[in-house]
Every structure is written in structure tokens, then in C-alpha cells.
Write a protein that holds these residues in place. Structure first.
Motif, PDB file in Angstrom:
ATOM      1  N   THR A   6      37.270  61.819  44.285  1.00 53.59           N
ATOM      2  CA  THR A   6      36.460  62.462  43.260  1.00 53.59           C
ATOM      3  C   THR A   6      36.849  63.940  43.250  1.00 53.59           C
ATOM      4  O   THR A   6      37.067  64.544  44.298  1.00 53.59           O
ATOM      5  N   ASP A  31      37.901  62.746  37.918  1.00 53.22           N
ATOM      6  CA  ASP A  31      37.596  64.169  37.746  1.00 53.22           C
ATOM      7  C   ASP A  31      37.118  64.404  36.316  1.00 53.22           C
ATOM      8  O   ASP A  31      37.675  63.844  35.372  1.00 53.22           O
ATOM      9  N   ASN A  32      36.105  65.266  36.172  1.00 56.41           N
ATOM     10  CA  ASN A  32      35.647  65.584  34.807  1.00 56.41           C
ATOM     11  C   ASN A  32      36.430  66.743  34.178  1.00 56.41           C
ATOM     12  O   ASN A  32      36.177  67.115  33.026  1.00 56.41           O
ATOM     13  N   SER A  34      36.348  69.860  34.544  1.00 58.05           N
ATOM     14  CA  SER A  34      35.580  71.055  34.173  1.00 58.05           C
ATOM     15  C   SER A  34      36.197  72.330  34.728  1.00 58.05           C
ATOM     16  O   SER A  34      36.003  73.414  34.162  1.00 58.05           O
ATOM     17  N   LYS A  56      39.135  60.395  33.672  1.00 62.19           N
ATOM     18  CA  LYS A  56      38.231  61.498  33.364  1.00 62.19           C
ATOM     19  C   LYS A  56      36.801  60.963  33.414  1.00 62.19           C
ATOM     20  O   LYS A  56      36.383  60.155  32.587  1.00 62.19           O
ATOM     21  N   ASP A  58      32.616  61.839  35.277  1.00 61.54           N
ATOM     22  CA  ASP A  58      31.709  62.759  35.962  1.00 61.54           C
ATOM     23  C   ASP A  58      31.101  62.071  37.174  1.00 61.54           C
ATOM     24  O   ASP A  58      30.722  60.902  37.109  1.00 61.54           O
ATOM     25  N   ASP A  61      27.842  60.278  36.843  1.00 61.00           N
ATOM     26  CA  ASP A  61      27.826  59.054  36.037  1.00 61.00           C
ATOM     27  C   ASP A  61      28.002  57.849  36.953  1.00 61.00           C
ATOM     28  O   ASP A  61      29.117  57.457  37.294  1.00 61.00           O
ATOM     29  N   THR A  99      24.279  69.263  40.462  1.00 61.57           N
ATOM     30  CA  THR A  99      25.639  68.717  40.521  1.00 61.57           C
ATOM     31  C   THR A  99      26.030  68.307  41.933  1.00 61.57           C
ATOM     32  O   THR A  99      26.525  67.193  42.154  1.00 61.57           O
ATOM     33  N   GLY A 103      25.408  64.672  42.832  1.00 62.07           N
ATOM     34  CA  GLY A 103      26.703  64.008  42.895  1.00 62.07           C
ATOM     35  C   GLY A 103      26.871  63.130  44.116  1.00 62.07           C
ATOM     36  O   GLY A 103      27.366  62.001  44.019  1.00 62.07           O
TER      37      GLY A 103
END
Length: 333
Positions: A6, A31-32, A34, A56, A58, A61, A99, A103
Motif C-alpha cells: 500500500t 496507491d491513490n 495523492s 489506483k 485508496d 476503501d 487517513t 487506513g
């Protein structure tokens, strides 16, 4: 071994991916984007000859994580994803708790649902109470973090310990000190959308993108009044992850650093020596959330993992500058 990373497109994640692939492992990057760029997979491919898959997604999610895990079927997860700026965490504490803590909870739920039993967690030296004697080992006092970022890592470590006790997952917590440097090929390195660390700022000044380096505080009780940190080359740090994966058994905690502290001005001097010229800087007020000194004792990682950093501060500076010159030429004034 099959390993899900991640935050795998980020600075440390991408270097760890190179290390794992070079050791014959299969990796999936989740990975998102960001604070990273999808083009990093081209650099990884150029170094290793293997282009990893990047999803891609998050880390908050859960459905996305479960789907990725069920499709890839990893043997282990290395959890890099999260927000990491000390300064920003003081300005946006709720975002950091949401986050970083959210996460790890979401990831653990996904792992339990899919039967993945091994996780390596990207923690930080900021979990330590900085008022204790340095260098600090893994038995040092944890708590009284100077910033919300450090507090999120403390909470995440507690969650992981509780999950280990309840579900018998294999959990390895790696407390990073200060990563710096780039891969010797200059194909990958630190290229954040929003710089948070010292080295990118120095390289930007060296290459003309910034007028000067802001040094936050020169009145700390250190060798020259500037903050002292234990800087470790990112390739050494990546090797620490590979070693950790080979020694997964129960709950383990390791410091990953060099055991040697360097001040901000000493790091700047290393860059100046490589450049053979002065790099301008200005002293600024102290930054909220910073501490005077954080230096690791890494005897446990050396004894149990065989962890032995090989790069020095000059190597770190040289690799940063080489990566910046190769990749930022179109961005420099």
C-alpha cells in the motif's frame, strides 16, 4: 513471495518494490497517487526488468482493498500508505487521524476477511518521547509525541499489537528514522507532489528552483543549534523491509536508522561538498512539532535481521542530486 505494497508508488514504497523484485518476489502496488506519480513503475521496470502492476486505490476503501487482495493473493502486506508531514499534521490533525488510523483499521479488516496473516507496518521515530537519552532503542519511552503525525503512528502500533494478540497475525513494526537519497541508477527517487522532507528542498535550491533553504531553528541544544536526525539511505531502508519479510514471526518492533545523528547544517554541508559550492540558506523560526534530536540505536535489527546500512551521508547527498538533475531538468529555472 507475493507482496502487496500500500502506498507502493511512493518514495519508500517504490525503492522497496525494486528491492523485493530484485530478490525474486512478485509485488502489487496499491496507491491513490495523492503524493506520488504512476510513472514510477517505468523507473522500477528500467531497474529490475519487471514492470509491476499498479492499482489506483485508496487505503480507506475496504472493498477496493479486498478486491485487490483476492485477485493478487499476497503472502504479506507492507503498509506504507498514509500522510507523513510533521508540519501539516499540526495544521490538519483530523485529516491525519482519519487517513493514518482509519487506513490501518481498514487494511486489517481487509486482511482478516481474506486470510492474509503477515503485515509489515511503516512506523516512525516520532513515536518516541524525544526527552529521553539518544540514541534510543526499541525499549525507549513511546508516547508524548510532539505532533499529531507521531500520535497517529503510536495509535496504529497499539492497534496492531491488539490485533496480534486477538488474531495471531504476524506483525513487524519498522520505526523509520529519516529516509534520504535515491536509487543509484537515478531512475527513482524522492519526487513528492508536496515536499515534506529536507533533501528535496536542498536539491531544489541547488538546482535553482528555490532561492534558499529555510532552516527551522538554530537554538536547539545540539552541535550547531539546528535539529539533529538519524538520516538513512532509502536503499538501506528498503533492504530492511526485505529482511523483515524473511523473519515474520509474532509481533516484532525494529528501529531502522544508522545510529549516527546529523544536524540540518551538516546535511546541507554534505550537499555543498558534492556540489563543490555553497548552497544558500536562511535561519527561520522553529517549526511547530519539531524536536531537537532523534537518533536510533539499531542493535536489535542488526542482531536479529542482519540489518547493516552501507551508505553514508555523502552517498545520500550525491544520489539525491543525481536523481534531481536527471529528472527535474525541465522544471528548473
Amino acid at each position: 513471495m507475493r507482496v502487496l505494497l500500500t502506498g507502493g508508488a511512493g518514495y519508500i514504497g517504490s525503492h522497496t518494490a525494486v528491492n523485493l523484485i530484485s530478490d525474486g518476489n512478485k509485488v502489487l502496488l496499491y496507491d491513490n497517487l495523492s503524493n506520488s506519480d504512476a510513472s514510477v513503475i517505468n523507473g522500477i521496470a528500467a531497474i529490475t526488468g519487471v514492470k509491476p502492476t499498479l492499482i489506483k486505490g485508496d487505503v480507506l476503501d475496504e472493498i477496493g482493498l479486498v478486491n485487490a487482495i483476492e485477485k493478487f493473493k499476497p503472502d504479506a502486506v507492507i503498509h506504507f500508505a498514509g500522510l507523513k508531514s510533521v508540519k501539516e499534521s499540526s495544521l490538519k490533525p483530523l485529516e491525519y487521524y482519519s487517513t493514518n488510523v482509519g487506513g490501518i483499521v481498514t487494511l486489517l479488516r481487509a486482511m482478516l476477511k481474506t486470510g492474509v496473516n503477515n503485515v509489515v507496518f511503516s512506523s516512525s521515530a516520532t513515536v518516541y518521547d524525544s526527552r529521553q537519552k539518544m540514541p534510543v532503542d526499541e525499549n525507549g519511552i513511546v508516547g508524548n509525541a510532539a505532533n499529531p503525525y507521531g500520535e497517529t503512528k503510536i495509535i496504529c502500533e497499539k492497534i496492531l499489537a491488539d490485533i496480534w494478540r486477538r488474531y495471531s497475525l504476524n506483525v513487524t513494526i519498522l520505526r523509520y528514522f529519516n529516509p534520504i537519497g535515491a536509487h543509484p541508477s537515478a531512475m527513482i527517487g524522492e519526487n513528492p507532489v508536496y515536499p515534506n522532507n529536507l533533501a528535496p528542498y536542498i536539491t531544489e535550491v541547488a538546482l535553482g528552483k528555490r532561492e534558499y533553504l529555510g532552516v527551522f531553528g538554530n537554538d536547539y541544544p545540539t552541535v550547531d543549534g539546528t535539529g539533529v536526525r538519524d538520516y538513512i539511505h532509502v536503499c538501506d531502508l528498503a533492504e530492511g523491509h526485505s529482511l523483515a519479510l524473511k523473519n515474520m514471526d509474532g509481533l516484532k518492533v525494529y528501529n531502522l536508522g544508522t545510529g549516527k545523528g546529523s544536524s540540518v547544517l551538516e546535511v546541507l554541508r554534505a550537499f555543498c561538498n558534492v556540489e563543490e559550492r555553497d548552497i544558500p540558506y536562511r535561519i527561520m523560526p522553529r517549526r511547530e512539532g519539531d524536536v531537537a534530536e532523534l537518533v536510533a540505536c539499531c542493535d536489535k535489527a542488526k542482531k536479529e535481521l542482519g540489518f547493516a546500512p552501507v551508505y553514508n551521508l555523502t552517498d545520500m547527498a550525491r544520489s539525491c542530486l543525481a536523481y534531481a538533475r536527471k529528472n527535474f531538468s525541465g522544471k528548473i529555472k
